[in-house]
Structure formats: C-alpha cells, structure tokens
Scaffold this motif. Structure first.
Motif, mmCIF file in Angstrom:
data_model
loop_
_atom_site.group_PDB
_atom_site.id
_atom_site.type_symbol
_atom_site.label_atom_id
_atom_site.label_comp_id
_atom_site.label_asym_id
_atom_site.label_seq_id
_atom_site.Cartn_x
_atom_site.Cartn_y
_atom_site.Cartn_z
ATOM 1 N N GLU A 101 37.062 47.826 25.705
ATOM 2 C CA GLU A 101 36.909 49.146 26.320
ATOM 3 C C GLU A 101 36.215 49.039 27.672
ATOM 4 O O GLU A 101 36.611 49.680 28.642
ATOM 5 C CB GLU A 101 36.096 50.068 25.404
ATOM 6 C CG GLU A 101 36.830 50.535 24.177
ATOM 7 C CD GLU A 101 35.962 51.424 23.306
ATOM 8 O OE1 GLU A 101 34.719 51.250 23.290
ATOM 9 O OE2 GLU A 101 36.523 52.309 22.644
ATOM 10 N N LYS A 102 35.179 48.217 27.736
ATOM 11 C CA LYS A 102 34.442 48.041 28.983
ATOM 12 C C LYS A 102 35.319 47.359 30.037
ATOM 13 O O LYS A 102 35.280 47.717 31.213
ATOM 14 C CB LYS A 102 33.163 47.232 28.725
ATOM 15 C CG LYS A 102 32.176 47.289 29.854
ATOM 16 C CD LYS A 102 30.822 46.740 29.420
ATOM 17 C CE LYS A 102 29.806 46.951 30.521
ATOM 18 N NZ LYS A 102 28.470 46.576 30.104
ATOM 19 N N ASP A 121 38.153 47.362 35.194
ATOM 20 C CA ASP A 121 39.365 47.082 35.967
ATOM 21 C C ASP A 121 40.538 47.805 35.292
ATOM 22 O O ASP A 121 41.369 47.189 34.613
ATOM 23 C CB ASP A 121 39.613 45.569 36.025
ATOM 24 C CG ASP A 121 40.698 45.181 37.021
ATOM 25 O OD1 ASP A 121 41.425 46.075 37.507
ATOM 26 O OD2 ASP A 121 40.831 43.982 37.306
ATOM 27 N N PRO A 122 40.610 49.131 35.462
ATOM 28 C CA PRO A 122 41.608 49.921 34.735
ATOM 29 C C PRO A 122 43.056 49.578 35.070
ATOM 30 O O PRO A 122 43.940 49.741 34.233
ATOM 31 C CB PRO A 122 41.282 51.367 35.123
ATOM 32 C CG PRO A 122 40.408 51.291 36.311
ATOM 33 C CD PRO A 122 39.760 49.948 36.315
ATOM 34 N N THR A 123 43.319 49.093 36.273
ATOM 35 C CA THR A 123 44.694 48.775 36.654
ATOM 36 C C THR A 123 45.017 47.295 36.492
ATOM 37 O O THR A 123 46.124 46.863 36.814
ATOM 38 C CB THR A 123 44.962 49.194 38.114
ATOM 39 O OG1 THR A 123 44.008 48.538 38.956
ATOM 40 C CG2 THR A 123 44.850 50.697 38.278
ATOM 41 N N VAL A 139 36.922 34.350 30.723
ATOM 42 C CA VAL A 139 36.726 35.716 31.173
ATOM 43 C C VAL A 139 36.928 35.767 32.686
ATOM 44 O O VAL A 139 36.261 35.032 33.411
ATOM 45 C CB VAL A 139 35.299 36.208 30.819
ATOM 46 C CG1 VAL A 139 35.086 37.632 31.299
ATOM 47 C CG2 VAL A 139 35.058 36.110 29.317
ATOM 48 N N PRO A 140 37.840 36.608 33.162
ATOM 49 C CA PRO A 140 38.025 36.729 34.612
ATOM 50 C C PRO A 140 36.717 37.133 35.297
ATOM 51 O O PRO A 140 35.928 37.902 34.734
ATOM 52 C CB PRO A 140 39.071 37.840 34.750
ATOM 53 C CG PRO A 140 39.778 37.857 33.430
ATOM 54 C CD PRO A 140 38.745 37.473 32.409
ATOM 55 N N SER A 141 36.507 36.630 36.485
ATOM 56 C CA SER A 141 35.244 36.886 37.178
ATOM 57 C C SER A 141 35.019 38.369 37.450
ATOM 58 O O SER A 141 33.883 38.823 37.508
ATOM 59 C CB SER A 141 35.163 36.079 38.470
ATOM 60 O OG SER A 141 36.241 36.399 39.312
ATOM 61 N N SER A 142 36.079 39.147 37.575
ATOM 62 C CA SER A 142 35.905 40.582 37.801
ATOM 63 C C SER A 142 35.419 41.304 36.540
ATOM 64 O O SER A 142 34.987 42.456 36.600
ATOM 65 C CB SER A 142 37.209 41.222 38.288
ATOM 66 O OG SER A 142 38.214 41.109 37.310
ATOM 67 N N ILE A 160 44.113 44.637 38.141
ATOM 68 C CA ILE A 160 44.529 43.961 39.367
ATOM 69 C C ILE A 160 43.740 42.689 39.649
ATOM 70 O O ILE A 160 44.150 41.876 40.460
ATOM 71 C CB ILE A 160 44.452 44.899 40.600
ATOM 72 C CG1 ILE A 160 43.041 45.431 40.787
ATOM 73 C CG2 ILE A 160 45.472 46.004 40.507
ATOM 74 C CD1 ILE A 160 42.831 46.191 42.077
ATOM 75 N N GLY A 161 42.611 42.526 38.980
ATOM 76 C CA GLY A 161 41.819 41.308 39.177
ATOM 77 C C GLY A 161 42.569 40.081 38.674
ATOM 78 O O GLY A 161 43.432 40.167 37.793
ATOM 79 N N ARG A 162 42.225 38.934 39.246
ATOM 80 C CA ARG A 162 42.884 37.685 38.883
ATOM 81 C C ARG A 162 42.697 37.375 37.385
ATOM 82 O O ARG A 162 41.585 37.235 36.911
ATOM 83 C CB ARG A 162 42.307 36.544 39.715
ATOM 84 C CG ARG A 162 43.012 35.234 39.494
ATOM 85 C CD ARG A 162 42.533 34.209 40.515
ATOM 86 N NE ARG A 162 43.356 33.031 40.495
ATOM 87 C CZ ARG A 162 43.120 31.994 39.694
ATOM 88 N NH1 ARG A 162 42.110 32.008 38.876
ATOM 89 N NH2 ARG A 162 43.928 30.955 39.724
ATOM 90 N N GLY A 163 43.780 37.309 36.665
ATOM 91 C CA GLY A 163 43.763 36.956 35.248
ATOM 92 C C GLY A 163 43.378 38.085 34.307
ATOM 93 O O GLY A 163 43.319 37.884 33.098
ATOM 94 N N VAL A 164 43.134 39.272 34.832
ATOM 95 C CA VAL A 164 42.663 40.380 33.991
ATOM 96 C C VAL A 164 43.735 40.845 33.018
ATOM 97 O O VAL A 164 43.471 41.044 31.830
ATOM 98 C CB VAL A 164 42.141 41.549 34.859
ATOM 99 C CG1 VAL A 164 41.854 42.785 34.004
ATOM 100 C CG2 VAL A 164 40.904 41.125 35.624
#
Length: 174
Positions: A53-54, A59-61, A19-22, A63-67
């Motif tokens: 969904e959450k 992070d809707p776009t 799971v990405p940290s963001s 952009i987080g690392r690995g998202v």
C-alpha cells in the motif's frame, strides 16, 4: 533479515528482495516482515501488505526504475500468502496484530529496558525500529478494520519513543 551490501543500480537489496530505490521507505517494513515470519506468518503478511500500500502511495504510476516489476512480484506474493496465513489467524487481523505488537513489546523492549547490559546499542536500535514498524502496521490495520487501539498499546508506543530518546541522549554522552 538484514540489509545486504548495497544500493546497486538504483536498487536496495534485502536478502532475497530487491527494493527499487524510489521505494526505499518500505525496506524497513519488509525487513520486519521477514524477521517475524517464522513466529507469525499472518503478521508478516500484514507487514508486506502495508508495504505494498505504501509503495502504491510513494509511486502510484510505477514510473520509478524497477517499481512496476517489484509491485507485481509483491502482489503475487501477497496473493499466495493470503490464504495460507488466514488459516492460522486467531481473531481479526487487527486483533492479531495488536496481540503480536503487545507480545513483541513485552518480550523485547521491556526486556531490553530491564536488562543490565546497556551496551548492546545495535540490538536495542534494531528492536526499537522493529517495534516502530509493527506499530505503524498496527495503526494501518486498525484503520481498515475500524478497531480502536487500546490505551495500553498507545502507552507502549509512548514509552517506546521515550526510551528511545533516553537511549539516544545517553549514547551522545558516552
């Protein structure tokens, strides 16, 4: 499922899921999904769907690392699991989720409350966290299907939080 060692390179590892940290807020939901999968695959699917969904809200776009990769992996898994878990569905998703939550509460939370062994704090904490996640998913499923949550289920949650508060107070005293 238990959280494995660490937070490496901005990622949180949950057994086979990174799971990405963001998106760390969805880790407990995925833990519960893995935990209940053997007993109720549809509830596990609903937990993962809610986690997805959450993740989209967090992070809707992407952009987080690995998202982006994580969301792609999760949506592919959800697509695979949807059809197979629909086969075992008893009623609607909301009703199945409600039944599972009530069963979980009675089997684990009430059993812990009635238990003579009040010293197993780790187990109690895990069961309370699981019940809280299940209720969170239950609320989300009920909103999408517009099904009213019965008073009995709401009462279970209120009792859960009261018991958790009492346990926390007793732990602080000891």
């Amino acid at each position: 499922m238990s959280q494995t060692a660490g937070n490496t390179a901005g990622m949180v590892t949950l057994n086979s899921e990174v799971v990405p940290s963001s998106l760390v807020e969805i880790a407990p939901i995925l833990r519960v999904a893995n935990e209940v999968e053997a007993s109720n695959p549809r509830v596990a699917y609903l937990c993962r769907f809610y986690a997805f969904e959450k993740a989209c809200r967090l992070d809707p776009t992407s952009i987080g690392r690995g998202v982006r990769q994580f969301k792609t992996w999760l949506i592919q898994r959800l697509q695979r699991e949807n059809e197979t878990t629909l086969v075992g569905r008893q009623q609607s998703d909301a009703r199945d989720m409600q039944s599972f939550y009530q069963h979980y509460y009675k089997k684990y939370i009430q059993a812990l409350v009635n238990s003579a062994d009040k010293d197993d704090r780790a187990q109690r904490t895990k069961e309370y966290q699981t019940a809280s996640v299940l209720f969170e998913v239950l609320k989300a499923v009920n909103q999408t299907e517009d099904v009213e949550v019965p008073d009995e289920v709401v009462l279970c949650l209120v009792l859960l939080f009261l018991l958790r508060s009492l346990v926390m107070i007793s732990w602080r005293k000891s």
